[in-house]
Design a protein around this motif. Structure first.
Motif, PDB file in Angstrom:
ATOM      1  N   UNK A 405       0.850  -1.181   0.000  1.00  0.00           N
ATOM      2  CA  UNK A 405       0.000   0.000   0.000  1.00  0.00           C
ATOM      3  C   UNK A 405       0.888   1.234   0.000  1.00  0.00           C
ATOM      4  N   UNK A 406       0.607   2.162  -0.899  1.00  0.00           N
ATOM      5  CA  UNK A 406       1.317   3.436  -0.966  1.00  0.00           C
ATOM      6  C   UNK A 406       0.318   4.564  -0.788  1.00  0.00           C
ATOM      7  N   UNK A 407       0.594   5.444   0.169  1.00  0.00           N
ATOM      8  CA  UNK A 407      -0.299   6.552   0.481  1.00  0.00           C
ATOM      9  C   UNK A 407       0.458   7.870   0.375  1.00  0.00           C
ATOM     10  N   UNK A 408      -0.226   8.908  -0.013  1.00  0.00           N
ATOM     11  CA  UNK A 408       0.272  10.284   0.107  1.00  0.00           C
ATOM     12  C   UNK A 408      -0.770  11.061   0.882  1.00  0.00           C
ATOM     13  N   UNK A 409      -0.393  11.492   2.089  1.00  0.00           N
ATOM     14  CA  UNK A 409      -1.321  12.166   2.999  1.00  0.00           C
ATOM     15  C   UNK A 409      -0.683  13.446   3.546  1.00  0.00           C
ATOM     16  N   UNK A 410      -0.786  14.558   2.851  1.00  0.00           N
ATOM     17  CA  UNK A 410      -1.326  14.714   1.495  1.00  0.00           C
ATOM     18  C   UNK A 410      -0.197  15.052   0.532  1.00  0.00           C
ATOM     19  N   UNK A 411      -0.578  15.409  -0.692  1.00  0.00           N
ATOM     20  CA  UNK A 411       0.315  16.025  -1.665  1.00  0.00           C
ATOM     21  C   UNK A 411      -0.190  17.439  -1.926  1.00  0.00           C
ATOM     22  N   UNK A 412       0.671  18.418  -1.709  1.00  0.00           N
ATOM     23  CA  UNK A 412       0.314  19.818  -1.939  1.00  0.00           C
ATOM     24  C   UNK A 412       1.074  20.309  -3.164  1.00  0.00           C
ATOM     25  N   UNK A 413       0.347  20.852  -4.124  1.00  0.00           N
ATOM     26  CA  UNK A 413       0.955  21.371  -5.343  1.00  0.00           C
ATOM     27  C   UNK A 413       0.493  22.800  -5.581  1.00  0.00           C
ATOM     28  N   UNK A 414       1.412  23.604  -6.058  1.00  0.00           N
ATOM     29  CA  UNK A 414       1.094  24.985  -6.408  1.00  0.00           C
ATOM     30  C   UNK A 414       1.846  25.336  -7.684  1.00  0.00           C
ATOM     31  N   UNK A 415       1.183  26.044  -8.561  1.00  0.00           N
ATOM     32  CA  UNK A 415       1.821  26.451  -9.816  1.00  0.00           C
ATOM     33  C   UNK A 415       1.350  27.842 -10.188  1.00  0.00           C
ATOM     34  N   UNK A 416       2.291  28.624 -10.655  1.00  0.00           N
ATOM     35  CA  UNK A 416       1.990  29.976 -11.106  1.00  0.00           C
ATOM     36  C   UNK A 416       2.012  29.988 -12.629  1.00  0.00           C
ATOM     37  N   UNK A 417       1.134  30.752 -13.204  1.00  0.00           N
ATOM     38  CA  UNK A 417       1.055  30.770 -14.657  1.00  0.00           C
ATOM     39  C   UNK A 417       2.359  31.284 -15.272  1.00  0.00           C
ATOM     40  N   UNK A 418       2.572  30.935 -16.522  1.00  0.00           N
ATOM     41  CA  UNK A 418       3.787  31.304 -17.231  1.00  0.00           C
ATOM     42  C   UNK A 418       3.839  32.823 -17.430  1.00  0.00           C
ATOM     43  N   UNK A 419       4.982  33.404 -17.128  1.00  0.00           N
ATOM     44  CA  UNK A 419       5.158  34.855 -17.216  1.00  0.00           C
ATOM     45  C   UNK A 419       6.165  35.165 -18.321  1.00  0.00           C
ATOM     46  N   UNK A 420       5.810  36.122 -19.172  1.00  0.00           N
ATOM     47  CA  UNK A 420       6.699  36.619 -20.231  1.00  0.00           C
ATOM     48  C   UNK A 420       7.154  38.024 -19.827  1.00  0.00           C
ATOM     49  N   UNK A 421       8.310  38.154 -19.195  1.00  0.00           N
ATOM     50  CA  UNK A 421       8.703  39.465 -18.643  1.00  0.00           C
ATOM     51  C   UNK A 421       9.032  40.516 -19.699  1.00  0.00           C
ATOM     52  N   UNK A 422       9.349  40.110 -20.913  1.00  0.00           N
ATOM     53  CA  UNK A 422       9.774  41.066 -21.936  1.00  0.00           C
ATOM     54  C   UNK A 422       8.734  41.270 -23.031  1.00  0.00           C
TER      55      UNK A 422
END
Length: 881
Positions: A405-422
């Motif tokens: 048995x494999x558990x993830x308690x919990x998995x937290x993910x965060x992502x920021x949208x792609x930024x084009x600085x120029x």
């Protein structure tokens, strides 16, 4: 002169043109006036015999007033309307003194009775041979009545209850008394193929029927199925009630009562079913099934199953007791409820042996499932620029064979949208600089690996691994020489761990010293990074053969690509210890942590890949087609390899290839893959830094290969007049209704609670053999695996799975599912089954003739859900070895 008939009572009315309606609309002047009361009228006060509204009537043939009889005669398509009462019949006689009406049939020129009365009061409809009704008391006598009750919110047509009675007495608008009645769900109410005969009964429309002695008739033949009294609920919507059990016999546990229980409609949004099983040897089990839903918000189900299994008897050597359980949860949120927030759940966990050993496992497909997985997640999006998406997920994966048995308690993910600085946010991005972009990603996880013997318990948290990984990819892309697409980028990762591992040698006797592993609690981190670049293009080649040829043209699309990747060595995150031999051993404290250790080897490699697509343009067989037909000869043929400049040997990676195509009018899918190794192997089967051709072999050594074929067809494919997509949909719909996958290759369901398809409301019941067609469908899948990594030249897998359905007549369906393992030389799980539509009944038989899941299942019962408990079913249990 003396009159030959009674004198006519003069009516104190003014002369008006229409003398027919006068008696109906005028009260008797001898009756006392009705006092005017400002209070609400008490409905229990005795009726004064006065009509409270106009009576509207008409007839096609004639309307005749008989002042002698105080009656009005309506003939041929006669109709009367009074308040909520609607009456239609061939003949209607209205007594305007007693306010009674009689309606009946009439004979046509052939002597056949036509225009049966149609009586409707409110929502209740009765179709009798004749009826006598009093407008004042609202009581009625009805002969040979026929009415239909929609028992349940979704009951329509053949799924509705039909009530027939020789004599019906209408006491009021909510109570009827029946004599010599019939209850059925058959479409043919005049000659039903089955019915429940009741001698006397009380009938409350839309609520219930309470009857005395009742017994079931099949084709007007009485059966032993009888009850001294009976209760038939007719309530609209959901109502609570008993779920009738099934009586079975198990070779290991004795006689049993299974699948019996109670249904609880808790509210408009939630319901609950509780089912149980009991065996005479003491084994028992129970199940709870909950369904909940709220429109435009969410919906889901929660199912829990528990079994206490007892084998043999206490005191015997083979006595044992085991407990099994399974929990299934499904929750989905309507996307319209909250576009920026979402919660979903799909849970399937429990004992690893539940599906293989359950005494009530009725879906054969689940016995072939070797993996249980679950996921519960919540995500939220913050739309302000730059938008950020955050999610929290708990997962579970369980191998029922290894019991890991494999558990993830919990998995937290965060992502920021792609930024084009120029570049401007809304503008078109051109060139290297404006296409420069980056984003931020986070993944934090608490992973637990255990086995089902200690799951779930607090002990499983002892070996939990906690860590996080931050990554920032930086990329840009641009065109070179107009036709070449170039991509350049890099990636930075920062890896966190909340524990590390130190290695060393225990002091003491040199011969007994051993390497130990110490766990160091606390925060630690390392970083890693790399660079990458790629360049690719697309080449087109067309070979024309002429518009007058059957094969007019072939187009070849080639997409070559060259990539480069560089990753430095991260020896700064490594340490050493001295082993028993006095040698320095290099290790990383991050080995064994959640995200592992950084690479110690520098990588500087070139990768090569090429993808091929071959299409053809052929002349369409349809002479009316204006354009030629396009077909795909090879939808994919890809090759890939890499060369590592930093490797001290075996710099060239094996060449991998994948491909696929469709043939036989795109009904057969062919997919293949494999590996070609340029290096040879020694006598121990290890790759050595010598090319295979230099060792006397071929240029490339075929080390691994796989081939998968799938073929699906049905009888409608050969029907030129039927559209192709319509034929496919019909086949898929039939297979999906079986309770399994759409191709039935891994078996079809034996669910006792599942009924076969409901009869068609427009079906006239006539069954005729097929003249020149026999609807059928066939699905086949072949898998082949080859291994030659050590020159063993071995076919390690070769299996054929197939399933098919044949509709012998419009009422008979036969299906089969099986397979054969050519390497193991044995049959896969084999199932045979047939169903028979018997108008109001369904008959089903399924059989697993051999194997671990050997069993059979027989069912015959009423197809309508209203009387679904009128059934007979028998099944065998799997013999637990």
């Amino acid at each position: 002169m003396v009159a030959q008939e009674d004198p006519i009572i003069p009516l104190p009315i003014k002369a008006i043109q229409d003398t027919i309606r006068a008696p109906i609309l005028t009260e008797n002047p001898n009756r006392p006036p009705i006092p005017v009361d400002t209070l609400v009228q008490d409905t229990t006060v005795e009726n004064s015999g006065t009509l409270l509204d106009k009576i509207v009537y008409k007839a096609k043939d004639y309307v005749r007033l008989s002042q002698k009889e105080n009656k009005i005669y309506l003939y041929d398509e006669a109709e009367i309307y009074y308040q909520d009462v609607e009456l239609k019949a061939g003949i209607i006689i209205l007594d305007y003194v007693t306010n009674e009406v009689y309606a009946g049939r009439i004979k046509d020129s052939t002597g056949t009775y036509t225009q049966l009365p149609y009586f409707k009061q409110g929502e209740q409809v009765v179709i009798p041979d004749s009826i006598r009704f009093n407008f004042d008391t609202e009581k009625a006598l009805i002969w040979n009545s026929r009415t239909e009750q929609q028992a349940g919110a979704g009951a329509i047509g053949s799924d509705a209850m039909k009530v027939l009675a020789e004599i019906t007495k209408k006491e009021n608008d909510s109570v009827y008394f029946l004599k010599n009645g019939k209850i059925t769900t058959s479409k043919d109410t005049l000659d039903p193929d089955y019915y429940i005969r009741i001698r006397k009964a009380k009938f409350v429309p839309g609520k219930k029927i309470i009857a005395g002695l009742s017994n079931m008739y099949l084709v007007d033949v009485p059966t032993p199925l009888a009850l001294p009294f009976a209760y038939f609920p007719l309530s609209q919507g959901r109502t609570g009630g008993l779920i009738f059990p099934t009586f079975t016999q198990d070779p290991n546990r004795g006689f049993a009562v299974q699948n019996g229980g109670y249904y609880f409609p808790i509210s408009d949004y939630v319901d609950l079913s509780v089912l149980g099983d009991y065996f005479t040897n003491g084994s028992y089990g129970f199940r709870t099934q909950t369904t909940y839903a709220k429109r435009y918000k969410f919906r889901g189900t929660v199912n829990f199953r528990y079994e206490n299994q007892i084998f043999s008897q206490k005191g015997f050597d083979d006595y044992r007791r085991t407990t099994l359980y399974n929990l299934q949860i499904s929750h989905s949120q309507d996307t319209k409820s909250n576009p920026n927030s979402r919660f979903s759940a799909s849970v399937n966990l429990g004992s690893s042996q539940y599906f293989t050993n359950s005494f009530n496992q009725i879906n054969v497909q689940n016995t072939q499932n070797n993996n249980l997985s679950s996921s519960v997640s919540y995500s939220r999006t913050f739309p302000e620029y730059p938008s950020v998406n955050v999610s929290m997920t708990a997962t579970h994966n369980q191998n029922t064979r290894t019991r890991q048995v494999t558990l993830t308690l919990p998995t937290v993910q965060a992502s920021m949208e792609r930024i084009f600085p120029f570049a401007k946010r809304d503008g078109i991005k051109k060139g290297i600089l404006q296409n420069v972009n980056f984003q931020y990603n986070l993944r934090a996880e608490n992973r637990i690996q255990t086995n089902d013997s200690i799951f779930p318990s607090l002990q499983m948290f002892d070996d939990a691994r906690v860590g996080a990984r931050h990554s920032i990819p930086l990329n840009t892309n641009f065109k070179v020489a107009k036709y070449f697409s170039v991509s350049v980028g890099g990636n930075y990762e920062d890896v966190w761990s909340f524990e590390t591992f130190r290695r060393g040698v225990v002091e003491g006797d040199e011969t007994n010293r051993e390497v130990v592993l110490d766990t160091i609690s606390g925060f630690d981190r390392y970083n890693r990074y790399g660079l990458n670049a790629s360049i690719g293009t697309t080449l087109y080649g067309t070979f024309n053969f002429g518009d007058d040829k059957k094969l007019q043209a072939i187009r070849h699309v080639v997409r070559p690509q060259i990539g480069w990747g560089y990753t430095p060595s991260f020896e700064q995150f490594y340490d050493t210890y001295t082993d028993n031999d006095g040698d320095q051993v290099l290790y990383s404290p991050f080995e064994g942590t959640l995200n592992g250790a950084p690479s110690l080897n520098k990588a500087n490699s070139l990768s090569f890949s090429v993808q091929n697509i071959i299409e053809a343009k052929v002349k369409d067989k349809d002479s009316t087609a204006l354009e030629p037909k396009k077909i795909t000869l090879l939808n994919n043929l890809s090759f890939s390899t890499a060369y590592n400049f930093e490797a001290d040997s075996l710099k060239l990676a094996p060449i991998g290839f994948t491909g696929g195509t469709r043939i036989l009018n795109e009904k057969m899918n062919i997919n293949f893959s494999g590996t070609l190794d340029p290096y040879t192997v020694d006598n121990n089967g290890r790759r050595v830094n010598t090319f295979n051709v230099a060792n006397g072999g071929s240029l490339l050594r075929f080390t691994r290969g796989s081939l998968n074929l799938s073929y699906s067809l049905n009888s409608d494919i050969f029907n030129k007049s039927k559209p192709k997509d319509e034929a496919e949909d019909a086949s898929d719909e039939y297979r999906a209704a079986s309770g399994g996958s759409t191709d039935d290759l891994f078996g079809f369901g034996l669910d006792n609670s599942r009924r076969t398809s409901q009869p068609d409301p427009d079906d006239d019941g006539e069954v005729a053999p097929y003249a020149n067609k026999l609807p059928w469908d066939l699905n086949m899948r072949f898998a082949l695996g080859y291994n030659n990594s050590n020159r063993q030249n071995q076919v390690n897998t070769a299996s054929l799975m197939f399933s098919g359905n044949v509709t012998l007549t419009p009422k008979w369906d036969v299906r089969v599912s099986s397979g054969y393992d050519f390497v193991g030389k044995g049959f896969a799980q084999t199932q045979l089954g047939f169903t028979r539509n018997l108008k109001s009944f369904n008959l089903r038989f399924n059989w697993v003739p051999f194997g671990q899941n050997e069993r059979w299942d027989f069912f015959i019962g009423i197809s309508s859900s209203i009387l679904s408990d009128l059934k007979w079913e028998q099944n065998s249990q799997r013999f637990i070895r």
